[in-house]
Design a protein around this motif. Structure first.
Motif, PDB file in Angstrom:
ATOM      1  N   ALA A  17      13.819   4.926   7.109  1.00  0.00           N
ATOM      2  CA  ALA A  17      13.088   5.645   7.836  1.00  0.00           C
ATOM      3  C   ALA A  17      12.958   5.252   9.355  1.00  0.00           C
ATOM      4  O   ALA A  17      12.989   4.130   9.613  1.00  0.00           O
ATOM      5  CB  ALA A  17      11.353   5.774   7.375  1.00  0.00           C
ATOM      6  N   ASP A  18      12.963   6.322  10.271  1.00  0.00           N
ATOM      7  CA  ASP A  18      13.016   5.947  11.659  1.00  0.00           C
ATOM      8  C   ASP A  18      11.657   5.434  12.041  1.00  0.00           C
ATOM      9  O   ASP A  18      10.563   5.769  11.148  1.00  0.00           O
ATOM     10  CB  ASP A  18      13.746   7.058  12.505  1.00  0.00           C
ATOM     11  CG  ASP A  18      12.855   8.214  12.489  1.00  0.00           C
ATOM     12  OD1 ASP A  18      11.923   7.909  11.938  1.00  0.00           O
ATOM     13  OD2 ASP A  18      13.154   9.267  13.095  1.00  0.00           O
ATOM     14  N   ALA A  19      11.353   5.114  13.325  1.00  0.00           N
ATOM     15  CA  ALA A  19       9.881   4.387  13.581  1.00  0.00           C
ATOM     16  C   ALA A  19       9.038   5.430  13.458  1.00  0.00           C
ATOM     17  O   ALA A  19       7.923   5.095  13.110  1.00  0.00           O
ATOM     18  CB  ALA A  19      10.213   3.722  14.998  1.00  0.00           C
ATOM     19  N   ASP A  20       9.242   6.502  13.931  1.00  0.00           N
ATOM     20  CA  ASP A  20       8.229   7.422  14.068  1.00  0.00           C
ATOM     21  C   ASP A  20       7.706   8.076  12.690  1.00  0.00           C
ATOM     22  O   ASP A  20       6.697   8.159  12.353  1.00  0.00           O
ATOM     23  CB  ASP A  20       8.855   8.911  14.707  1.00  0.00           C
ATOM     24  CG  ASP A  20       8.514   9.149  16.190  1.00  0.00           C
ATOM     25  OD1 ASP A  20       7.596   8.369  16.732  1.00  0.00           O
ATOM     26  OD2 ASP A  20       9.340   9.621  16.847  1.00  0.00           O
ATOM     27  N   LEU A  21       8.660   8.320  11.933  1.00  0.00           N
ATOM     28  CA  LEU A  21       8.500   8.548  10.441  1.00  0.00           C
ATOM     29  C   LEU A  21       7.487   7.517  10.002  1.00  0.00           C
ATOM     30  O   LEU A  21       6.567   7.577   9.067  1.00  0.00           O
ATOM     31  CB  LEU A  21       9.661   8.829   9.666  1.00  0.00           C
ATOM     32  CG  LEU A  21       9.348   9.371   8.015  1.00  0.00           C
ATOM     33  CD1 LEU A  21       8.606  10.547   8.237  1.00  0.00           C
ATOM     34  CD2 LEU A  21      10.676   9.620   7.514  1.00  0.00           C
ATOM     35  N   ALA A  22       8.082   6.146   9.915  1.00  0.00           N
ATOM     36  CA  ALA A  22       7.351   5.045   9.398  1.00  0.00           C
ATOM     37  C   ALA A  22       6.149   4.808   9.761  1.00  0.00           C
ATOM     38  O   ALA A  22       5.079   4.557   9.095  1.00  0.00           O
ATOM     39  CB  ALA A  22       8.202   3.794   9.644  1.00  0.00           C
ATOM     40  N   MET A  23       5.889   5.031  10.976  1.00  0.00           N
ATOM     41  CA  MET A  23       4.345   5.033  11.970  1.00  0.00           C
ATOM     42  C   MET A  23       3.607   6.001  11.161  1.00  0.00           C
ATOM     43  O   MET A  23       2.375   5.773  10.657  1.00  0.00           O
ATOM     44  CB  MET A  23       4.460   5.200  13.293  1.00  0.00           C
ATOM     45  CG  MET A  23       3.192   5.194  13.847  1.00  0.00           C
ATOM     46  SD  MET A  23       2.021   3.723  13.678  1.00  0.00           S
ATOM     47  CE  MET A  23       2.702   2.784  14.987  1.00  0.00           C
ATOM     48  N   ALA A  24       4.079   7.354  10.991  1.00  0.00           N
ATOM     49  CA  ALA A  24       3.219   8.320  10.601  1.00  0.00           C
ATOM     50  C   ALA A  24       2.821   8.239   9.212  1.00  0.00           C
ATOM     51  O   ALA A  24       1.723   8.360   8.789  1.00  0.00           O
ATOM     52  CB  ALA A  24       4.141   9.732  10.676  1.00  0.00           C
ATOM     53  N   VAL A  25       3.920   7.731   8.198  1.00  0.00           N
ATOM     54  CA  VAL A  25       3.460   7.219   6.882  1.00  0.00           C
ATOM     55  C   VAL A  25       2.486   6.225   6.827  1.00  0.00           C
ATOM     56  O   VAL A  25       1.491   6.353   6.117  1.00  0.00           O
ATOM     57  CB  VAL A  25       4.640   6.844   6.084  1.00  0.00           C
ATOM     58  CG1 VAL A  25       4.341   6.226   4.662  1.00  0.00           C
ATOM     59  CG2 VAL A  25       5.631   7.996   5.999  1.00  0.00           C
ATOM     60  N   HIS A  26       2.763   5.158   7.570  1.00  0.00           N
ATOM     61  CA  HIS A  26       1.568   4.167   7.643  1.00  0.00           C
ATOM     62  C   HIS A  26       0.473   4.639   8.084  1.00  0.00           C
ATOM     63  O   HIS A  26      -0.726   4.358   7.455  1.00  0.00           O
ATOM     64  CB  HIS A  26       2.179   3.121   8.875  1.00  0.00           C
ATOM     65  CG  HIS A  26       0.904   2.113   9.076  1.00  0.00           C
ATOM     66  ND1 HIS A  26       0.648   0.984   8.064  1.00  0.00           N
ATOM     67  CD2 HIS A  26       0.353   1.903  10.230  1.00  0.00           C
ATOM     68  CE1 HIS A  26      -0.200   0.167   8.539  1.00  0.00           C
ATOM     69  NE2 HIS A  26      -0.609   0.605   9.753  1.00  0.00           N
ATOM     70  N   LEU A  27       0.081   5.603   8.985  1.00  0.00           N
ATOM     71  CA  LEU A  27      -1.280   6.073   9.613  1.00  0.00           C
ATOM     72  C   LEU A  27      -1.732   7.143   8.440  1.00  0.00           C
ATOM     73  O   LEU A  27      -2.984   6.996   8.116  1.00  0.00           O
ATOM     74  CB  LEU A  27      -1.142   6.685  10.773  1.00  0.00           C
ATOM     75  CG  LEU A  27      -0.759   5.717  11.804  1.00  0.00           C
ATOM     76  CD1 LEU A  27      -0.715   6.730  13.242  1.00  0.00           C
ATOM     77  CD2 LEU A  27      -1.992   4.899  12.121  1.00  0.00           C
ATOM     78  N   ALA A  28      -0.812   7.804   7.653  1.00  0.00           N
ATOM     79  CA  ALA A  28      -1.365   8.650   6.730  1.00  0.00           C
ATOM     80  C   ALA A  28      -1.947   7.768   5.703  1.00  0.00           C
ATOM     81  O   ALA A  28      -3.154   8.112   4.909  1.00  0.00           O
ATOM     82  CB  ALA A  28      -0.374   9.468   6.054  1.00  0.00           C
TER      83      ALA A  28
END
Lengths: 291, 394
Positions: A17-28
């Motif tokens: 996953a790229d950084a944006d996606l990983a961050m979004a999943v983490h926040l979710a």
């Protein structure tokens, strides 16, 4: 867990996953919000949910959306056949009306559909609502209630509140604009076709035994192909099929056999026009550049 | 760009700063509320909030909602947090003004609806902004506008409206039915409504004596009309405006807009009980009637603003225009594509198509064709009446 450790954990499961996606999943995960993933077909939106369920060691509950999807298929339905049989049996036993009614509208006679199933689990499952843009506005509106309250009201039984909050992933590929209300309830990540390095990592993660030279060629070729004027651009799944096909055919170099390359394009190009437009010469040129 | 913004010492703290950032995004057309600011703060407690890169990723997941937002987010983020000084509007690219105008026209529409009087001034000013952006075009356009000012009452007679109303009613009815996908209880249904059957069988000791049925009910379609009143359309405007007025009076669920060099919502004005007064109000709104036409820009404006609220899968968008556009034809194609994303049907009635030997060679029209569900000639009320059969089939 920080978002970078999540990123590596996902990579271990084979999802880069790229950084944006990983961050979004983490926040979710940490904020308990639904996550809306949008992007072209075949970029790995659905895969996020699968990897997440493996990572958490929980069940993946999937709801495939389509036009006309209604409560009976998405939330719950009474088991009518069983109810009818049970009423007949009860009348022969001389059971009174009220107790029959209580019995046939109990949880034993309830058929759980994905949404109800997801909120009744003891451990939070991953709920994947796939291709939400295929469902119509009515369903979208219904979903709003479930996504914000995590409860379902059944007239005969009362309100069922979530025992645990499921991790909700929604995917859309833009066939229809989603309502602002739904977008606002969700965190958002746009998944685009990956960069060269990311895609190479995906290929290596999924096809461990592939040779470095061929892997580089495949990625170069597919990325160049996406820049061509195509009706349907090949996604990551197509790229992996292409790699598998080449490995199965025992090809070590893309430029070595034009006929085989042209034949294996069947894994990448899925419309007649695209097949027609990418002629042997174009394919050879792209392969030559990728080499 | 690389340095982190230094905030003044009197700055009240991170929460206020984040709220200011949300306001900054809002000013640039993002649709964010208090909820997002709260969520943003909650998110920043979950990540390393001192690392700009991390914060950028985190806030992107929260503040954006579609691809366009994602594309613009980086610039807006840089402008607020990374410019080494206070917020500088100039570092925001030209989208700022474009989205401002989207914003204001949406507000104007809101005011328009609640007050019911129409707000002719707001679209006016946005129209001028567009003209200014073109450079020298402004003077020419405004001159032409003044000369071409016409009273619509000269063009459309109340009798016409009465006739058109009857026609519109028929056409409206032809468009009305799109069957719902969900079945509902109905006596002449084609499937058994099990839930009901079980309920009722309880009173007869489990014998399902009466079989409840369900069927797919008909759902009304909404009609949204966009009428071109530019110079080249003047001769047909009479027919079309009467038709639009009739349509509005026949069915309360319809919506109507005029466009020439800009877009004006005329639904409220046309619903006036007195037909003649409605036209009077329309004349005020349609200032600039008979001037040039910017179909692409007008449709794009429609797709970006009103369509978000009024157009859905059960809407038919009816465009009455000759397709002679002074804009870049690509814009028209893009606007229609965006509109089609709302899942609606698009019908284009073109008066020029009625001419013998007409080919849609106007470049705009050529761009539009692939996005249309129906493309038909119409320049008299009789032509419109003939459409009834086609619309039923749609």
């Amino acid at each position: 867990m920080t978002w970078t450790t999540l990123q590596t954990a996902m990579a271990e499961q084979g999802y880069i996953a790229d950084a944006d996606l990983a961050m979004a999943v983490h926040l979710a995960l940490s904020l308990g919000r639904p996550l809306l993933l949008e992007g072209a077909a075949g970029v790995g939106k659905t895969e996020v949910a699968r990897v997440l369920s493996q990572l958490r060691g929980t069940e993946l509950i999937r709801l495939q959306c389509y036009e006309g999807l209604d409560a009976a298929q998405a939330i719950y339905e009474w088991n009518y056949q069983r109810q009818l049989l049970s009423i007949r049996a009860a009348s022969e036993d001389g059971e009174t009306g009220r107790s029959v009614e209580e019995r046939i509208f109990s949880e034993d006679f309830l058929l759980e559909r994905p949404l109800l199933k997801a909120i009744r689990r003891e451990t939070p499952p991953v709920l994947l609502i796939d291709e939400i843009d295929r469902a119509d506005e009515e369903f979208e509106a219904y979903l709003l209630e479930i996504l914000s309250e995590f409860q379902v009201t059944i007239p005969e039984l009362g309100t069922i509140t979530a025992k645990s909050r499921p991790i909700v992933i929604l995917t859309a590929n833009g066939t229809r604009d989603l309502s602002d209300a739904l977008r606002r309830r969700c965190l958002y990540a746009h998944v685009s076709y990956p960069e060269r390095a990311t895609e190479l990592a995906i290929l290596k993660a999924r096809c461990g035994e592939i040779e470095a030279q061929l892997a580089g060629q495949i990625i170069g070729f597919v990325q160049a192909l996406r820049k061509e004027d195509l009706e349907k651009k090949p996604g990551i799944a197509e790229m992996l099929d292409f790699a598998a096909a080449l490995m199965g055919l025992g090809i070590a170099d893309l430029t070595q056999d034009p006929v085989v390359l042209q034949a294996s394009l069947a894994t990448l190009l899925k419309t007649e026009t695209d097949r027609y437009n990418i002629t042997c010469e174009i394919a050879q040129r792209l392969a030559g550049k990728a080499a | 760009m690389s340095r982190v913004t230094k905030f003044a010492a009197r700055d009240p703290g991170p929460a206020a700063r984040l709220v200011a950032f949300m306001a900054h995004l809002r000013d640039n057309g993002f649709r964010l509320g208090v909820g997002e600011a709260e969520l943003g703060l909650a998110a920043l407690t979950q990540v390393e909030a001192i690392d700009p890169k991390t914060v950028r990723h985190a806030l992107r997941a929260i503040c954006t909602g579609c691809v366009e937002d994602v594309d613009r987010f980086d610039d807006l983020f840089d402008a607020f947090w990374m410019n080494g000084g206070r917020v500088a509007k100039k570092s925001i690219p030209s989208q700022a003004s474009a989205s401002d105008h989207v914003h204001s026209s949406r507000n104007a529409a809101g005011a328009d609806r609640s007050a019911g009087t129409g707000a002719p001034t707001t679209p006016d000013s946005t129209g001028e902004e567009v003209a200014e952006a073109d450079g020298e075009g402004k003077l020419l356009a405004s001159l032409a506008q003044a000369k071409m000012k016409k009273d619509l009452r000269d063009l459309v007679r109340p009798e016409d409206i009465a006739e058109a109303q009857k026609l519109a009613q028929r056409l409206g009815a032809a468009l009305q039915h799109r069957r719902s996908r969900r079945r509902k209880l109905n006596r002449r249904g084609d499937r058994i409504h099990f839930r009901k059957v079980i309920r009722q069988s309880l009173s007869t000791g489990g014998e399902p004596l009466y079989l409840a049925k369900m069927r797919r009910p008909d759902r009304p379609l909404k009609v949204v009309t966009l009428c071109d009143v530019s110079g080249s359309m003047t001769t047909y405007a009479q027919v079309f405006l009467a038709f639009v007025a009739g349509m509005m009076r026949a069915d309360p669920a319809t919506d109507a807009y005029l466009f020439h060099t800009r877009l004006v919502r005329i639904a409220e004005a046309l619903r006036d009980k007195d037909a003649l007064r409605a036209l009077g109000r329309l004349s005020v709104l349609a200032d600039g009637f008979g001037g040039g036409s910017k179909i692409g820009a007008s449709l794009m404006q429609f797709a970006q603003t009103y369509a978000r609220r009024f157009v859905d899968g059960r809407t038919v968008v009816l465009i009455l225009s000759d397709g002679c556009d002074t804009d870049n034809p690509k814009l028209l194609g893009a606007a229609l594509e965006k509109l089609k994303k709302r899942d609606c049907k698009v019908i284009w009635l073109n008066p020029l198509k009625g001419w013998a030997g007409y080919e849609p060679v106007a470049r705009g029209m050529a761009q539009a064709l692939p996005h249309l569900d129906l493309f038909r000639p119409a320049n008299t009320l009789a032509d419109l009446a003939a459409l009834e059969q086609e619309l039923i089939r749609l």
